[in-house]
Design an enzyme around this catalytic site. Structure first.
Site, PDB file in Angstrom:
ATOM      1  N   SER A 183     -65.522  -3.135  89.664  1.00  0.00           N
ATOM      2  CA  SER A 183     -65.849  -4.423  90.289  1.00  0.00           C
ATOM      3  C   SER A 183     -64.584  -4.951  90.944  1.00  0.00           C
ATOM      4  CB  SER A 183     -66.303  -5.407  89.197  1.00  0.00           C
ATOM      5  OG  SER A 183     -66.323  -6.729  89.677  1.00  0.00           O
TER       6      SER A 183
ATOM      7  N   TYR B   6     -65.040  -9.678  81.001  1.00  0.00           N
ATOM      8  CA  TYR B   6     -65.714  -8.756  81.941  1.00  0.00           C
ATOM      9  C   TYR B   6     -64.663  -8.164  82.873  1.00  0.00           C
ATOM     10  CZ  TYR B   6     -68.696  -7.331  85.911  1.00  0.00           C
ATOM     11  OH  TYR B   6     -69.307  -6.629  86.921  1.00  0.00           O
TER      12      TYR B   6
HETATM   13  P1  NAD Z   1     -78.249  -4.683  86.704  1.00  0.00           P
HETATM   14  O1  NAD Z   1     -78.331  -5.580  85.515  1.00  0.00           O
HETATM   15  O2  NAD Z   1     -79.302  -4.728  87.720  1.00  0.00           O
HETATM   16  O3  NAD Z   1     -78.118  -3.163  86.217  1.00  0.00           O
HETATM   17  C1  NAD Z   1     -77.402  -2.806  85.066  1.00  0.00           C
HETATM   18  C2  NAD Z   1     -77.820  -1.412  84.624  1.00  0.00           C
HETATM   19  O4  NAD Z   1     -77.045  -1.094  83.460  1.00  0.00           O
HETATM   20  C3  NAD Z   1     -79.290  -1.327  84.212  1.00  0.00           C
HETATM   21  O5  NAD Z   1     -79.826  -0.073  84.572  1.00  0.00           O
HETATM   22  C4  NAD Z   1     -79.226  -1.425  82.697  1.00  0.00           C
HETATM   23  O6  NAD Z   1     -80.289  -0.736  82.032  1.00  0.00           O
HETATM   24  C5  NAD Z   1     -77.917  -0.710  82.421  1.00  0.00           C
HETATM   25  N1  NAD Z   1     -77.383  -1.083  81.115  1.00  0.00           N
HETATM   26  C6  NAD Z   1     -76.996  -2.310  80.677  1.00  0.00           C
HETATM   27  N2  NAD Z   1     -76.612  -2.226  79.396  1.00  0.00           N
HETATM   28  C7  NAD Z   1     -76.756  -0.927  79.014  1.00  0.00           C
HETATM   29  C8  NAD Z   1     -76.543  -0.222  77.811  1.00  0.00           C
HETATM   30  N3  NAD Z   1     -76.111  -0.825  76.696  1.00  0.00           N
HETATM   31  N4  NAD Z   1     -76.810   1.107  77.796  1.00  0.00           N
HETATM   32  C9  NAD Z   1     -77.250   1.741  78.908  1.00  0.00           C
HETATM   33  N5  NAD Z   1     -77.490   1.123  80.062  1.00  0.00           N
HETATM   34  C10 NAD Z   1     -77.244  -0.198  80.119  1.00  0.00           C
HETATM   35  O7  NAD Z   1     -76.851  -4.994  87.349  1.00  0.00           O
HETATM   36  P2  NAD Z   1     -76.014  -4.387  88.578  1.00  0.00           P
HETATM   37  O8  NAD Z   1     -75.421  -5.533  89.270  1.00  0.00           O
HETATM   38  O9  NAD Z   1     -76.793  -3.391  89.335  1.00  0.00           O
HETATM   39  O10 NAD Z   1     -74.833  -3.683  87.763  1.00  0.00           O
HETATM   40  C11 NAD Z   1     -74.524  -2.311  87.856  1.00  0.00           C
HETATM   41  C12 NAD Z   1     -73.030  -2.164  87.705  1.00  0.00           C
HETATM   42  O11 NAD Z   1     -72.401  -2.796  88.822  1.00  0.00           O
HETATM   43  C13 NAD Z   1     -72.446  -2.833  86.467  1.00  0.00           C
HETATM   44  O12 NAD Z   1     -71.458  -1.995  85.897  1.00  0.00           O
HETATM   45  C14 NAD Z   1     -71.813  -4.096  87.015  1.00  0.00           C
HETATM   46  O13 NAD Z   1     -70.743  -4.547  86.213  1.00  0.00           O
HETATM   47  C15 NAD Z   1     -71.345  -3.612  88.368  1.00  0.00           C
HETATM   48  N6  NAD Z   1     -71.089  -4.660  89.362  1.00  0.00           N
HETATM   49  C16 NAD Z   1     -72.061  -5.535  89.732  1.00  0.00           C
HETATM   50  C17 NAD Z   1     -71.774  -6.516  90.668  1.00  0.00           C
HETATM   51  C18 NAD Z   1     -72.800  -7.539  91.124  1.00  0.00           C
HETATM   52  O14 NAD Z   1     -72.427  -8.532  91.757  1.00  0.00           O
HETATM   53  N7  NAD Z   1     -74.082  -7.330  90.853  1.00  0.00           N
HETATM   54  C19 NAD Z   1     -70.498  -6.589  91.236  1.00  0.00           C
HETATM   55  C20 NAD Z   1     -69.532  -5.678  90.839  1.00  0.00           C
HETATM   56  C21 NAD Z   1     -69.849  -4.702  89.893  1.00  0.00           C
END
Ligand code: NAD
Length: 255
Positions: A147, A160
């Site tokens: 991130s 985080y």
């Molecule tokens: P999201 O909540 O839509 O997806 C998260 C995914 O992680 C889901 O498939 C969920 O099942 C899985 N997950 C969560 N806890 C878990 C566990 N204990 N075991 C296995 N799987 C698990 O969110 P997203 O935004 O698509 O996030 C995906 C990644 O992107 C994350 O690592 C998040 O930190 C990162 N990210 C997101 C953003 C944003 O703004 N959305 C920005 C930077 C980084």
């Protein structure tokens, strides 16, 4: 189905954290590019529908879903054994599972919340690496989702942010350890992306429009825009890129 300029016909892909958001968009893109894909993560109410849709739109390539919680080592070990069995090997691993934790100052975070964030985001990703690496051969690729909170501090999501800094450390160390075997390891560092995680993270305390306005491109990213960068990093076109963090943030960290 997402359109893609990349071809991954017959590539064997594991996506951990594929049931929503960025991981789901990556799954759609890899399937559209011809890969055989194991989706993993925590099941959502629409996961069966998602897998059926991906399968029906594929060009003969296979799609599986295997539930696994990355906070449980036995589940990660079992996931890797099962994924390698159905795929017949492993070419590309996307370690994308993550949670947001609670919004607030460092000193007000409960110790249990700290433990949960570190267990899922950092230990969970390391467990994925631990069980993936023995299956990888020359030419394989590991992708980790960090991130912009991993390249600069973001107040009110400090732990985080620390887990995402840690993911970049793991990415660089793994890249050096695996370079002699011809295995590349890179990370993406997205800025704000329109997913459930972002909505939960800000918890109604910051308007989405205010976040969009803080980005030089004046908008929040769509998950598919992160997926296309992931596909490039996995492609031969990025064959000399390893240990790198690709920041995808509309210019946010340049401001
Ligand atoms: P999201 O909540 O839509 O997806 C998260 C995914 O992680 C889901 O498939 C969920 O099942 C899985 N997950 C969560 N806890 C878990 C566990 N204990 N075991 C296995 N799987 C698990 O969110 P997203 O935004 O698509 O996030 C995906 C990644 O992107 C994350 O690592 C998040 O930190 C990162 N990210 C997101 C953003 C944003 O703004 N959305 C920005 C930077 C980084």
């Amino acid at each position: 189905m997402a359109q893609t300029q990349f071809q991954f016909r017959d590539s064997r892909v594991l996506i951990v954290g594929a049931t929503s958001g960025i991981g789901r968009a990556a799954a759609e893109a890899f399937v559209a590019a011809g890969a055989n894909v194991v989706l993993s993560g925590l099941p959502q109410p629409d996961t069966d529908t998602l897998v059926a849709e991906l399968q029906s739109r594929s060009q003969g390539n296979q799609v599986w879903f295997m539930a696994a919680d990355v906070s449980d080592e036995l589940q990660v070990a079992r996931l890797l054994a099962d994924a390698v069995r159905v795929l017949g090997g492993l070419d590309i691993c996307l370690n994308n599972a993550g949670i947001e934790g609670r919004f607030g100052p460092l000193h007000q975070l409960a110790t249990a919340d700290f433990d949960r964030l570190v267990t899922v985001n950092l230990r969970g990703l390391w467990l994925c690496l631990k069980y993936e690496i023995p299956h990888l051969r020359r030419g394989a690729v590991i992708l980790n989702t960090a991130s912009t909170a991993g390249v600069q501090a973001i107040p009110m999501v400090g732990v985080y942010s620390a887990t995402k800094h840690g993911i970049l450390g793991l990415t660089r160390a793994a890249a050096l350890e695996l370079a002699p075997q011809g295995i590349r390891v890179n990370a993406v560092a997205p800025g704000p992306v329109e997913t459930g995680l972002l909505a939960r993270m800000i918890d109604g305390q910051i308007p989405l429009q205010a976040i969009a306005d803080s980005v030089p491109l004046r908008r929040i990213a769509q998950p598919a825009e992160i997926a296309s960068a992931l596909l490039w990093l996995a492609s031969d076109g990025a064959g000399y890129v390893t240990g790198e963090t690709l920041v995808i943030d509309g210019g946010l960290t340049q401001a």
